[in-house]
Write an enzyme that holds these catalytic residues in place. Structure first.
Site, PDB file in Angstrom:
ATOM      1  N   HIS A   1      -6.738   8.886 -40.115  1.00 13.01           N
ATOM      2  CA  HIS A   1      -5.894   9.188 -41.283  1.00 13.01           C
ATOM      3  C   HIS A   1      -6.583  10.143 -42.271  1.00 13.01           C
ATOM      4  O   HIS A   1      -5.997  11.122 -42.717  1.00 13.01           O
ATOM      5  CB  HIS A   1      -5.523   7.873 -41.969  1.00 13.01           C
ATOM      6  CG  HIS A   1      -4.228   7.885 -42.701  1.00 13.01           C
ATOM      7  ND1 HIS A   1      -3.417   6.774 -42.819  1.00 13.01           N
ATOM      8  CD2 HIS A   1      -3.586   8.856 -43.378  1.00 13.01           C
ATOM      9  CE1 HIS A   1      -2.350   7.087 -43.527  1.00 13.01           C
ATOM     10  NE2 HIS A   1      -2.429   8.345 -43.887  1.00 13.01           N
TER      11      HIS A   1
ATOM     12  N   LYS B   1      -1.866   5.618 -37.451  1.00 13.23           N
ATOM     13  CA  LYS B   1      -3.092   6.243 -37.990  1.00 13.23           C
ATOM     14  C   LYS B   1      -4.140   5.180 -38.279  1.00 13.23           C
ATOM     15  O   LYS B   1      -3.821   4.141 -38.872  1.00 13.23           O
ATOM     16  CB  LYS B   1      -2.786   7.013 -39.279  1.00 13.23           C
ATOM     17  CG  LYS B   1      -1.658   8.023 -39.131  1.00 13.23           C
ATOM     18  CD  LYS B   1      -1.443   8.876 -40.360  1.00 13.23           C
ATOM     19  CE  LYS B   1      -0.164   9.682 -40.220  1.00 13.23           C
ATOM     20  NZ  LYS B   1       1.060   8.936 -40.613  1.00 13.23           N
TER      21      LYS B   1
ATOM     22  N   TYR C   1       0.691   2.012 -44.120  1.00 13.73           N
ATOM     23  CA  TYR C   1       2.038   1.973 -44.713  1.00 13.73           C
ATOM     24  C   TYR C   1       2.562   0.536 -44.827  1.00 13.73           C
ATOM     25  O   TYR C   1       3.576   0.288 -45.485  1.00 13.73           O
ATOM     26  CB  TYR C   1       3.017   2.840 -43.915  1.00 13.73           C
ATOM     27  CG  TYR C   1       2.603   4.307 -43.829  1.00 13.73           C
ATOM     28  CD1 TYR C   1       1.660   4.834 -44.713  1.00 13.73           C
ATOM     29  CD2 TYR C   1       3.133   5.156 -42.870  1.00 13.73           C
ATOM     30  CE1 TYR C   1       1.252   6.151 -44.623  1.00 13.73           C
ATOM     31  CE2 TYR C   1       2.728   6.493 -42.780  1.00 13.73           C
ATOM     32  CZ  TYR C   1       1.790   6.975 -43.659  1.00 13.73           C
ATOM     33  OH  TYR C   1       1.388   8.282 -43.577  1.00 13.73           O
TER      34      TYR C   1
ATOM     35  N   ASP D   1       6.508   8.554 -37.356  1.00 11.82           N
ATOM     36  CA  ASP D   1       5.160   8.771 -37.867  1.00 11.82           C
ATOM     37  C   ASP D   1       4.776   7.615 -38.792  1.00 11.82           C
ATOM     38  O   ASP D   1       5.134   7.604 -39.969  1.00 11.82           O
ATOM     39  CB  ASP D   1       5.099  10.111 -38.623  1.00 11.82           C
ATOM     40  CG  ASP D   1       3.677  10.410 -39.076  1.00 11.82           C
ATOM     41  OD1 ASP D   1       2.926  10.984 -38.275  1.00 11.82           O
ATOM     42  OD2 ASP D   1       3.313  10.030 -40.206  1.00 11.82           O
TER      43      ASP D   1
HETATM   44  N1  LIG Z   1      -1.485  12.022 -43.058  1.00 14.80           N
HETATM   45  C1  LIG Z   1      -1.327  11.721 -44.317  1.00 14.80           C
HETATM   46  O1  LIG Z   1      -2.296  11.552 -45.079  1.00 14.80           O
HETATM   47  C2  LIG Z   1       0.056  11.611 -44.881  1.00 14.80           C
HETATM   48  C3  LIG Z   1       0.261  11.663 -46.283  1.00 14.80           C
HETATM   49  C4  LIG Z   1       1.569  11.606 -46.767  1.00 14.80           C
HETATM   50  C5  LIG Z   1       2.628  11.486 -45.882  1.00 14.80           C
HETATM   51  N2  LIG Z   1       2.396  11.414 -44.527  1.00 14.80           N
HETATM   52  C6  LIG Z   1       3.514  11.282 -43.559  1.00 14.80           C
HETATM   53  O2  LIG Z   1       4.450  12.302 -43.804  1.00 14.80           O
HETATM   54  C7  LIG Z   1       5.745  11.740 -44.024  1.00 14.80           C
HETATM   55  C8  LIG Z   1       6.559  12.630 -44.952  1.00 14.80           C
HETATM   56  O3  LIG Z   1       5.871  12.906 -46.147  1.00 14.80           O
HETATM   57  P1  LIG Z   1       6.268  12.259 -47.537  1.00 14.80           P
HETATM   58  O4  LIG Z   1       6.764  10.859 -47.309  1.00 14.80           O
HETATM   59  O5  LIG Z   1       5.122  12.492 -48.444  1.00 14.80           O
HETATM   60  O6  LIG Z   1       7.377  13.114 -48.118  1.00 14.80           O
HETATM   61  P2  LIG Z   1       8.655  13.940 -47.706  1.00 14.80           P
HETATM   62  O7  LIG Z   1       9.237  13.463 -46.457  1.00 14.80           O
HETATM   63  O8  LIG Z   1       8.247  15.345 -47.839  1.00 14.80           O
HETATM   64  O9  LIG Z   1       9.601  13.600 -48.911  1.00 14.80           O
HETATM   65  C9  LIG Z   1      10.261  12.381 -49.037  1.00 14.80           C
HETATM   66  C10 LIG Z   1      11.128  12.466 -50.276  1.00 14.80           C
HETATM   67  O10 LIG Z   1      12.110  13.494 -50.102  1.00 14.80           O
HETATM   68  C11 LIG Z   1      13.419  12.953 -50.182  1.00 14.80           C
HETATM   69  N3  LIG Z   1      14.231  13.629 -49.145  1.00 14.80           N
HETATM   70  C12 LIG Z   1      14.167  13.482 -47.810  1.00 14.80           C
HETATM   71  N4  LIG Z   1      15.030  14.312 -47.190  1.00 14.80           N
HETATM   72  C13 LIG Z   1      15.680  14.995 -48.174  1.00 14.80           C
HETATM   73  C14 LIG Z   1      16.694  15.981 -48.166  1.00 14.80           C
HETATM   74  N5  LIG Z   1      17.218  16.455 -47.026  1.00 14.80           N
HETATM   75  N6  LIG Z   1      17.113  16.473 -49.364  1.00 14.80           N
HETATM   76  C15 LIG Z   1      16.577  16.011 -50.526  1.00 14.80           C
HETATM   77  N7  LIG Z   1      15.617  15.066 -50.587  1.00 14.80           N
HETATM   78  C16 LIG Z   1      15.164  14.569 -49.414  1.00 14.80           C
HETATM   79  C17 LIG Z   1      13.258  11.472 -49.955  1.00 14.80           C
HETATM   80  O11 LIG Z   1      14.224  10.739 -50.669  1.00 14.80           O
HETATM   81  P3  LIG Z   1      15.277   9.729 -49.961  1.00 14.80           P
HETATM   82  O12 LIG Z   1      14.476   8.755 -49.143  1.00 14.80           O
HETATM   83  O13 LIG Z   1      15.973   9.140 -51.126  1.00 14.80           O
HETATM   84  O14 LIG Z   1      16.160  10.590 -49.109  1.00 14.80           O
HETATM   85  C18 LIG Z   1      11.867  11.211 -50.544  1.00 14.80           C
HETATM   86  O15 LIG Z   1      11.963  11.110 -51.971  1.00 14.80           O
HETATM   87  C19 LIG Z   1       5.428  10.335 -44.552  1.00 14.80           C
HETATM   88  O16 LIG Z   1       6.505   9.462 -44.492  1.00 14.80           O
HETATM   89  C20 LIG Z   1       4.273   9.960 -43.661  1.00 14.80           C
HETATM   90  O17 LIG Z   1       4.736   9.537 -42.391  1.00 14.80           O
HETATM   91  C21 LIG Z   1       1.132  11.494 -44.031  1.00 14.80           C
END
Ligand SMILES: NC(=O)c1ccc[n+]([C@@H]2O[C@H](COP(=O)([O-])OP(=O)(O)OC[C@H]3O[C@@H](n4cnc5c(N)ncnc54)[C@H](OP(=O)(O)O)[C@@H]3O)[C@@H](O)[C@H]2O)c1
Length: 326
Positions: free
Chosen positions: A111, A78, A49, A44
């Site tokens: 997005h 996106k 990014y 994704d």
């Molecule tokens: N459409 C949109 O507007 C939008 C907005 C935000 C995000 N996104 C997409 O959604 C994806 C995921 O969302 P996000 O990046 O906000 O956050 P997330 O994946 O919910 O959280 C990432 C955080 O959680 C930690 N983490 C990951 N797996 C873990 C586990 N098993 N145990 C404990 N901690 C863990 C990671 O640390 P480490 O890396 O140190 O493991 C990082 O600090 C993004 O990468 C992006 O592709 C889209």
């Protein structure tokens, strides 16, 4: 490997993928390559990014080493706010495809439902919140008058040209999504939203189910992702990893709280795209479907944690008060 969701256009999409936001450019190619080796098939990404070249390098290496074929992968990007005008949508996807080194995307999202003033790629890429030198000097973001459906129709033209296989929408609420369904020729296959037990958006999720649109959760761990950006934990809102209900259920199944959070979404039919930089977490996140099964009572108990708390709100962007979720 993750199970597959049947999309409303006949394609299949993994229910677990890797989020690419905030993967540093220096390690991104290697992490994408390693994730493919671990079994990840959905990536994704997004123009915004700033790491699509590196995502593409990781993919290319895995394909060259015959670990996967292009058709085994589900590559997502996106369209950023800067390129909403129908004249610029194709320009943006072409830039993404050229950075990724691919000739089509499996899924291309709009997005945010926000059309920023256009900035040429040569001036700044990715432009982020930049809408020109004068705006930047004043800390402003300028919009342009482009209705969402005009952008959406330009996305439909990309499907017809074969540049993208499917259209996704993101950060929409029910009213605008319904309007898209009334005006589209090609239905969106997915809605990507912030989704975790503090922000369950259950009516929106139900509406999507009725319309055969798969909901994809971002920020499944709640504020975790925003803490690394400097957000502070509110005293009355414990980190979801420390929430007593999540902790109790995790300890019952002898799993981590992160696994409970991902599996709760997954068992509700919501796809997840957690980002991690650590191999053991990547594997743990990918394997949630085989690690545990929550009872219906537990699913409801977790859903009841909901407090309608949103961590990614456009309202606060440069204090502009954009009413996306108002
Ligand atoms: N459409 C949109 O507007 C939008 C907005 C935000 C995000 N996104 C997409 O959604 C994806 C995921 O969302 P996000 O990046 O906000 O956050 P997330 O994946 O919910 O959280 C990432 C955080 O959680 C930690 N983490 C990951 N797996 C873990 C586990 N098993 N145990 C404990 N901690 C863990 C990671 O640390 P480490 O890396 O140190 O493991 C990082 O600090 C993004 O990468 C992006 O592709 C889209």
């Amino acid at each position: 490997m993750s199970s597959l969701a049947a999309l409303n256009n006949g394609l299949k999409m993994p229910m677990v993928g890797l989020g690419c936001w905030k993967i540093p450019n220096t390690v991104c190619a290697e992490q994408v390559y390693q994730a493919i080796k671990l079994g990840y098939r959905l990536f994704d990404g997004a123009e915004d990014y700033g790491n699509e070249k590196e995502v593409g390098q990781g993919i290319r290496r895995a394909i060259d080493e015959k670990i996967v074929k292009r058709s085994d992968l589900f590559i997502v990007s996106k369209l950023w706010n800067t390129y909403h005008h129908p004249d610029h949508v194709k320009l943006a996807v072409k830039k993404t495809l050229s950075d990724l080194g691919l000739d089509y995307l499996d899924l291309y999202y709009i997005h945010f439902p926000l059309a920023f003033k256009f900035v040429p790629i040569e001036e700044k890429y990715p432009p982020g919140f930049y809408t020109g030198k004068e705006d930047a000097a004043q800390g402003k973001i300028s919009l342009q008058k482009v209705p969402y459906l005009d952008t959406y129709h330009a996305m439909e033209a990309l499907v017809e040209e074969g540049l993208i296989k499917s259209i996704g929408v993101s950060n929409l609420q029910g009213g605008l999504l319904q309007d898209v369904l009334m005006g589209c020729k090609i239905k969106p296959v997915t809605l990507q939203i912030e989704h975790h037990p503090y922000l369950t958006q259950s009516r929106l999720v139900d509406y999507c189910k009725r319309e055969q649109i798969i909901v994809v959760a971002y920020s499944s761990f709640g504020q975790q992702s925003y803490l690394e950006l400097g957000s502070e934990l509110k005293e009355d809102t414990p980190n979801l990893f420390d929430h007593p209900v999540i902790k109790r259920i995790a300890s019952k199944y002898n799993v981590t709280t992160s696994e409970v959070l991902l599996r709760w979404a997954n068992q509700n039919g919501v796809a997840v795209i957690p980002k991690s930089s650590k191999k053991e977490r990547l594997l743990m996140n990918l394997n949630i479907e085989s690690t545990l099964t929550l009872s219906n009572e537990e699913l409801v108990e977790i859903s009841n944690i909901n407090r309608n708390i949103r961590f990614n709100d456009t309202w606060g962007w440069n204090n502009m008060g954009f009413p996306t979720f108002a």
